[in-house]
Design a protein around this motif. Structure first.
Motif, PDB file in Angstrom:
ATOM      1  N   TYR A  39      -1.479  17.396 -30.273  1.00 45.30           N
ATOM      2  CA  TYR A  39      -2.400  16.786 -30.129  1.00 45.30           C
ATOM      3  C   TYR A  39      -3.924  17.535 -30.245  1.00 45.30           C
ATOM      4  N   LEU A  40      -5.066  16.615 -31.366  1.00 50.53           N
ATOM      5  CA  LEU A  40      -6.028  17.499 -31.352  1.00 50.53           C
ATOM      6  C   LEU A  40      -7.242  17.024 -31.972  1.00 50.53           C
ATOM      7  N   SER A  41      -8.516  16.722 -30.914  1.00 49.28           N
ATOM      8  CA  SER A  41      -9.403  16.169 -30.462  1.00 49.28           C
ATOM      9  C   SER A  41     -10.488  16.591 -31.892  1.00 49.28           C
ATOM     10  N   PRO A  42     -11.805  16.142 -32.039  1.00 54.45           N
ATOM     11  CA  PRO A  42     -12.647  16.961 -32.942  1.00 54.45           C
ATOM     12  C   PRO A  42     -13.061  18.234 -32.073  1.00 54.45           C
ATOM     13  N   GLY A  43     -12.811  19.747 -33.722  1.00 53.71           N
ATOM     14  CA  GLY A  43     -13.226  20.538 -33.259  1.00 53.71           C
ATOM     15  C   GLY A  43     -13.210  21.242 -34.204  1.00 53.71           C
ATOM     16  N   GLU A  44     -12.977  22.913 -34.074  1.00 51.81           N
ATOM     17  CA  GLU A  44     -12.455  23.705 -35.219  1.00 51.81           C
ATOM     18  C   GLU A  44     -11.299  24.666 -34.172  1.00 51.81           C
ATOM     19  N   TYR A  45     -10.326  24.357 -34.959  1.00 51.49           N
ATOM     20  CA  TYR A  45      -8.840  25.572 -35.010  1.00 51.49           C
ATOM     21  C   TYR A  45      -8.598  26.017 -35.576  1.00 51.49           C
ATOM     22  N   ARG A  46      -9.045  27.830 -35.564  1.00 44.34           N
ATOM     23  CA  ARG A  46      -8.402  28.528 -36.660  1.00 44.34           C
ATOM     24  C   ARG A  46      -7.084  29.022 -36.927  1.00 44.34           C
ATOM     25  N   SER A  47      -6.378  28.601 -35.682  1.00 44.94           N
ATOM     26  CA  SER A  47      -5.195  29.354 -35.862  1.00 44.94           C
ATOM     27  C   SER A  47      -4.294  28.165 -34.855  1.00 44.94           C
ATOM     28  N   ILE A  48      -3.138  27.679 -35.704  1.00 50.52           N
ATOM     29  CA  ILE A  48      -2.072  26.289 -35.053  1.00 50.52           C
ATOM     30  C   ILE A  48      -1.406  27.467 -34.070  1.00 50.52           C
ATOM     31  N   LYS A  49      -0.913  28.810 -33.919  1.00 54.53           N
ATOM     32  CA  LYS A  49      -0.598  29.418 -33.426  1.00 54.53           C
ATOM     33  C   LYS A  49      -0.961  29.584 -31.983  1.00 54.53           C
ATOM     34  N   ASP A  50      -2.217  29.820 -32.280  1.00 53.11           N
ATOM     35  CA  ASP A  50      -2.911  29.485 -30.667  1.00 53.11           C
ATOM     36  C   ASP A  50      -3.419  29.100 -29.554  1.00 53.11           C
ATOM     37  N   LEU A  51      -2.523  27.552 -30.470  1.00 55.35           N
ATOM     38  CA  LEU A  51      -3.001  27.048 -29.615  1.00 55.35           C
ATOM     39  C   LEU A  51      -1.357  26.466 -28.371  1.00 55.35           C
ATOM     40  N   GLY A  52       0.114  27.554 -28.828  1.00 58.94           N
ATOM     41  CA  GLY A  52       0.896  27.416 -28.527  1.00 58.94           C
ATOM     42  C   GLY A  52       2.264  27.767 -28.708  1.00 58.94           C
ATOM     43  N   TYR A  53       1.621  27.039 -30.298  1.00 61.27           N
ATOM     44  CA  TYR A  53       2.608  26.632 -30.901  1.00 61.27           C
ATOM     45  C   TYR A  53       2.923  27.820 -31.583  1.00 61.27           C
ATOM     46  N   ARG A  54       4.059  28.991 -31.889  1.00 59.04           N
ATOM     47  CA  ARG A  54       4.069  30.174 -32.353  1.00 59.04           C
ATOM     48  C   ARG A  54       4.872  29.517 -33.461  1.00 59.04           C
ATOM     49  N   GLY A  55       5.788  29.644 -34.527  1.00 59.76           N
ATOM     50  CA  GLY A  55       6.036  29.560 -35.463  1.00 59.76           C
ATOM     51  C   GLY A  55       6.700  28.622 -36.056  1.00 59.76           C
ATOM     52  N   MET A  56       6.081  27.517 -35.998  1.00 60.74           N
ATOM     53  CA  MET A  56       5.131  25.603 -35.622  1.00 60.74           C
ATOM     54  C   MET A  56       4.728  25.429 -37.373  1.00 60.74           C
ATOM     55  N   ARG A  57       5.502  24.816 -37.948  1.00 61.10           N
ATOM     56  CA  ARG A  57       5.096  24.689 -39.709  1.00 61.10           C
ATOM     57  C   ARG A  57       4.276  22.765 -38.586  1.00 61.10           C
ATOM     58  N   ILE A  58       3.083  22.813 -39.822  1.00 63.28           N
ATOM     59  CA  ILE A  58       2.469  21.075 -39.478  1.00 63.28           C
ATOM     60  C   ILE A  58       3.036  20.249 -41.293  1.00 63.28           C
ATOM     61  N   SER A  59       3.892  19.644 -40.734  1.00 58.52           N
ATOM     62  CA  SER A  59       4.510  19.027 -41.833  1.00 58.52           C
ATOM     63  C   SER A  59       3.807  17.472 -42.105  1.00 58.52           C
ATOM     64  N   SER A  60       3.063  17.132 -40.997  1.00 63.19           N
ATOM     65  CA  SER A  60       2.406  15.999 -41.231  1.00 63.19           C
ATOM     66  C   SER A  60       1.809  14.699 -40.153  1.00 63.19           C
ATOM     67  N   VAL A  61       0.743  14.813 -40.073  1.00 63.02           N
ATOM     68  CA  VAL A  61      -0.835  14.311 -39.694  1.00 63.02           C
ATOM     69  C   VAL A  61      -0.681  12.528 -40.118  1.00 63.02           C
ATOM     70  N   ARG A  62      -1.086  12.545 -38.168  1.00 66.54           N
ATOM     71  CA  ARG A  62      -1.573  11.019 -37.782  1.00 66.54           C
ATOM     72  C   ARG A  62      -2.465  10.778 -37.048  1.00 66.54           C
ATOM     73  N   ARG A  63      -3.357   9.906 -37.744  1.00 70.62           N
ATOM     74  CA  ARG A  63      -4.615   9.539 -36.499  1.00 70.62           C
ATOM     75  C   ARG A  63      -4.026   8.382 -35.392  1.00 70.62           C
ATOM     76  N   ILE A  64      -5.131   8.536 -34.507  1.00 70.78           N
ATOM     77  CA  ILE A  64      -4.653   7.700 -33.104  1.00 70.78           C
ATOM     78  C   ILE A  64      -6.011   6.887 -33.364  1.00 70.78           C
ATOM     79  N   VAL A  65      -4.696   5.509 -33.937  1.00 69.72           N
ATOM     80  CA  VAL A  65      -5.529   4.140 -34.022  1.00 69.72           C
ATOM     81  C   VAL A  65      -4.990   3.527 -33.399  1.00 69.72           C
ATOM     82  N   ASP A  66      -4.475   3.317 -31.591  1.00 63.23           N
ATOM     83  CA  ASP A  66      -4.056   2.668 -31.291  1.00 63.23           C
ATOM     84  C   ASP A  66      -5.547   2.285 -30.390  1.00 63.23           C
ATOM     85  N   SER A  67      -5.876   1.103 -30.338  1.00 64.04           N
ATOM     86  CA  SER A  67      -6.860   0.721 -28.561  1.00 64.04           C
ATOM     87  C   SER A  67      -6.349   1.099 -27.542  1.00 64.04           C
ATOM     88  N   CYS A  68      -6.768   2.764 -27.625  1.00 62.20           N
ATOM     89  CA  CYS A  68      -6.961   3.803 -26.385  1.00 62.20           C
ATOM     90  C   CYS A  68      -8.007   3.318 -25.159  1.00 62.20           C
TER      91      CYS A  68
END
Length: 174
Positions: free
Chosen positions: A145-174
């Motif tokens: 999950y990502l909110s507005p901001g800059e993310y210099r490294s996906i690995k730094d978010l605790g996901y070493r070795g994870m490859r991002i292959s798809s993305v989806r907007r959270i458009v649910d009426s939360c």
């Protein structure tokens, strides 16, 4: 405003804890969490304290057994996903520190490889909206999950070795 109720045992049994905002450590309120009910809003729950570990997106509904939404252990922390009205925009980069090929997204992407001919996304800038990134095409596998901001490294978010292959907007009426 959101509301989620966590229960120590499956099928909404045992002690409960109502949460209406972010909670970095559930152990202060419950010894374990094996079911939950989202009454309003959307949440991201984590299997480790302090918003670490595997993440799971929860929308309004009942989750009688923690294994039904993918958690093998117990919910340890949660984050309320703020409502977003307006446009969605993010920029993905092939390499860390905003290097390599870059592409701007304004809608969901089932496969970064197919759409942009890049094999991975290692950094990104979320400009508008809240987004979910997945390690497999078609929004499958581990999620981030990502909110507005800059993310210099996906690995730094605790996901070493994870490859991002798809993305989806959270458009649910939360």
């Amino acid at each position: 405003m959101g509301k989620i109720i966590f229960y120590e045992d499956r099928n909404f049994q045992g002690r409960s804890y109502e949460c209406m905002s972010d909670c970095p450590n559930m152990s202060s309120y419950l010894s374990r969490c094996h079911s939950c009910r989202v009454e309003s809003g959307c949440f991201v729950v984590y299997d480790r304290p302090n918003y670490m570990g595997n993440q799971y997106f929860m929308r309004r509904g009942e989750y009688a057994d923690h294994t039904s939404f993918g958690i093998s252990g117990s919910v340890q922390s949660c984050r309320l996903v703020p409502q977003h009205r307006g446009s969605y925009r993010m920029k993905i980069f092939e390499r860390e520190n905003f290097q390599g090929q870059s592409h701007e997204l304004v809608d969901d992407c089932d496969s970064i490889v197919d759409r942009y001919q890049i094999s991975d996304c290692q950094s990104c800038h979320i400009i508008d909206g809240h987004w979910l990134m997945f390690e497999q095409p078609h929004h499958r596998g581990r999620m981030l999950y990502l909110s507005p901001g800059e993310y210099r490294s996906i690995k730094d978010l605790g996901y070493r070795g994870m490859r991002i292959s798809s993305v989806r907007r959270i458009v649910d009426s939360c």
